[in-house]
Design a protein around this motif. Structure first.
Motif, PDB file in Angstrom:
ATOM      1  N   ARG A  93      -1.400   8.047  -3.975  1.00 36.83           N
ATOM      2  CA  ARG A  93      -1.421   9.107  -4.983  1.00 36.83           C
ATOM      3  C   ARG A  93      -0.798   8.659  -6.298  1.00 36.83           C
ATOM      4  O   ARG A  93      -1.315   8.962  -7.382  1.00 36.83           O
ATOM      5  CB  ARG A  93      -0.688  10.339  -4.442  1.00 36.83           C
ATOM      6  N   THR A  94       0.324   7.935  -6.202  1.00 36.85           N
ATOM      7  CA  THR A  94       1.006   7.481  -7.411  1.00 36.85           C
ATOM      8  C   THR A  94       0.150   6.483  -8.166  1.00 36.85           C
ATOM      9  O   THR A  94       0.043   6.542  -9.396  1.00 36.85           O
ATOM     10  CB  THR A  94       2.362   6.862  -7.053  1.00 36.85           C
ATOM     11  N   SER A 127      -5.635  14.740  -0.791  1.00 33.35           N
ATOM     12  CA  SER A 127      -5.195  15.312   0.482  1.00 33.35           C
ATOM     13  C   SER A 127      -4.669  14.194   1.369  1.00 33.35           C
ATOM     14  O   SER A 127      -4.893  13.005   1.102  1.00 33.35           O
ATOM     15  CB  SER A 127      -6.372  16.005   1.179  1.00 33.35           C
ATOM     16  N   ASP A 128      -3.966  14.578   2.450  1.00 33.74           N
ATOM     17  CA  ASP A 128      -3.479  13.551   3.374  1.00 33.74           C
ATOM     18  C   ASP A 128      -4.632  12.720   3.919  1.00 33.74           C
ATOM     19  O   ASP A 128      -4.537  11.493   4.019  1.00 33.74           O
ATOM     20  CB  ASP A 128      -2.712  14.198   4.530  1.00 33.74           C
ATOM     21  N   ARG A 130       3.137   5.702   2.428  1.00 30.11           N
ATOM     22  CA  ARG A 130       1.840   5.084   2.129  1.00 30.11           C
ATOM     23  C   ARG A 130       0.938   6.067   1.364  1.00 30.11           C
ATOM     24  O   ARG A 130       0.244   5.690   0.419  1.00 30.11           O
ATOM     25  CB  ARG A 130       1.146   4.637   3.421  1.00 30.11           C
ATOM     26  N   ARG A 131       0.950   7.315   1.779  1.00 29.81           N
ATOM     27  CA  ARG A 131       0.172   8.315   1.056  1.00 29.81           C
ATOM     28  C   ARG A 131       0.663   8.435  -0.386  1.00 29.81           C
ATOM     29  O   ARG A 131      -0.132   8.560  -1.326  1.00 29.81           O
ATOM     30  CB  ARG A 131       0.289   9.662   1.767  1.00 29.81           C
ATOM     31  N   ALA A 140      -7.318   7.541   4.097  1.00 30.54           N
ATOM     32  CA  ALA A 140      -8.556   6.760   4.067  1.00 30.54           C
ATOM     33  C   ALA A 140      -8.508   5.710   2.963  1.00 30.54           C
ATOM     34  O   ALA A 140      -8.893   4.556   3.176  1.00 30.54           O
ATOM     35  CB  ALA A 140      -9.755   7.687   3.870  1.00 30.54           C
ATOM     36  N   TRP A 141      -8.032   6.095   1.785  1.00 28.53           N
ATOM     37  CA  TRP A 141      -7.968   5.157   0.662  1.00 28.53           C
ATOM     38  C   TRP A 141      -6.997   4.010   0.964  1.00 28.53           C
ATOM     39  O   TRP A 141      -7.320   2.843   0.763  1.00 28.53           O
ATOM     40  CB  TRP A 141      -7.547   5.884  -0.610  1.00 28.53           C
ATOM     41  N   PHE A 142      -5.827   4.378   1.468  1.00 25.25           N
ATOM     42  CA  PHE A 142      -4.836   3.342   1.773  1.00 25.25           C
ATOM     43  C   PHE A 142      -5.302   2.479   2.940  1.00 25.25           C
ATOM     44  O   PHE A 142      -5.050   1.275   2.973  1.00 25.25           O
ATOM     45  CB  PHE A 142      -3.475   3.965   2.089  1.00 25.25           C
ATOM     46  N   GLY A 143      -5.995   3.070   3.889  1.00 22.49           N
ATOM     47  CA  GLY A 143      -6.519   2.313   5.016  1.00 22.49           C
ATOM     48  C   GLY A 143      -7.508   1.246   4.585  1.00 22.49           C
ATOM     49  O   GLY A 143      -7.541   0.144   5.161  1.00 22.49           O
TER      50      GLY A 143
END
Length: 241
Positions: A75-76, A83-84, A70-71, A89-92
């Motif tokens: 990022r991709t 950062s992790d 998911r991270r 947070a973004w994916f959440g």
């Protein structure tokens, strides 16, 4: 040999993953004010799909865990070395929009109900057990299945024969007693066929693609009960083991 159980794929078979994901990510990108930065809706969606396919393939190959996949998607897609904590947070925030968009296909609940008196039912998915269990509960169909088998607990993923035979073994059945239904011809139908299960390909898009030997095709789950009763034929459901 009588057929005694149906194993179901979940995403894009019973659950409208593609539609839910599209609605969720568009809401997310609008909220984040990122649509224009990535070329508008269709360009952003294509970038999102590419990121998902790339990172999920790494997860299935065992290169990264589910959280790291998911991270990687964040990022991709963004093209930014988050950062992790930032990636989580973004994916959440995307997940909140995505889960608010969850929906079954209209033909899913009726098909499950029609099969319930005839046959045992379970799920076999390449996602994680915790994720799919929560999804099934939220969609209101978890009680239709006696078991949920996922790649993280099986230790292998479709189309590997071991994923299909492992699920059959857990049900106390041979592959010849089980039907598998999924939306992907290669991963679902051909994988199931090659593992010795009866393979049914759900071709909702009506691709017109040539049907390989040993695979049956339906365009809607409304066709499934008749196929199983008439074309394939079921024996009496065996005792749950």
């Amino acid at each position: 040999m009588p057929l005694r159980a149906v194993l179901w794929d979940l995403d894009d078979t019973l659950f409208d993953y593609t539609g839910s994901d599209r609605a969720g990510v568009l809401r997310h990108l609008r909220t984040e004010e990122l649509l224009d930065a990535y070329g508008g809706e269709e360009a952003a969606l294509e970038r999102w799909r590419t990121a998902m396919e790339t990172e999920f393939a790494r997860f299935l190959a065992g290169e990264v865990g589910f959280l790291d996949h998911r991270r990687g998607r964040a990022r991709t897609f963004l093209g930014t070395p988050l950062s992790d904590t930032e990636a989580d947070a973004w994916f959440g925030r995307y997940i909140a929009h995505y889960e608010a968009s969850w929906t079954l296909f209209p033909d899913s609940a009726p098909a499950l109900a029609a099969l319930a008196p005839l046959v045992r039912q379970a799920v076999l998915s390449n996602a994680t057990t915790a994720n799919q269990e929560r999804k099934l509960a939220a969609l209101g169909i978890r009680t239709r299945f006696e078991a949920v088998f996922c790649a993280d607990e099986l230790g292998c993923a479709k189309p590997a024969a071991e994923a299909f035979t492992g699920a059959c073994q857990a049900l106390g059945l041979t592959p010849g007693e089980v039907v598998y239904i999924g939306d992907k011809l290669d991963i679902d139908a051909l994988g199931a066929r090659d593992a010795g299960l009866t393979a049914v390909w759900l071709d909702r898009a009506g691709t017109g693609e040539e049907l390989p030997a040993g695979v049956r095709r339906i365009a809607s789950l409304a066709e499934l009960p008749e196929l199983l009763r008439g074309v394939i034929g079921f024996g009496a459901p065996s005792t749950i083991r």
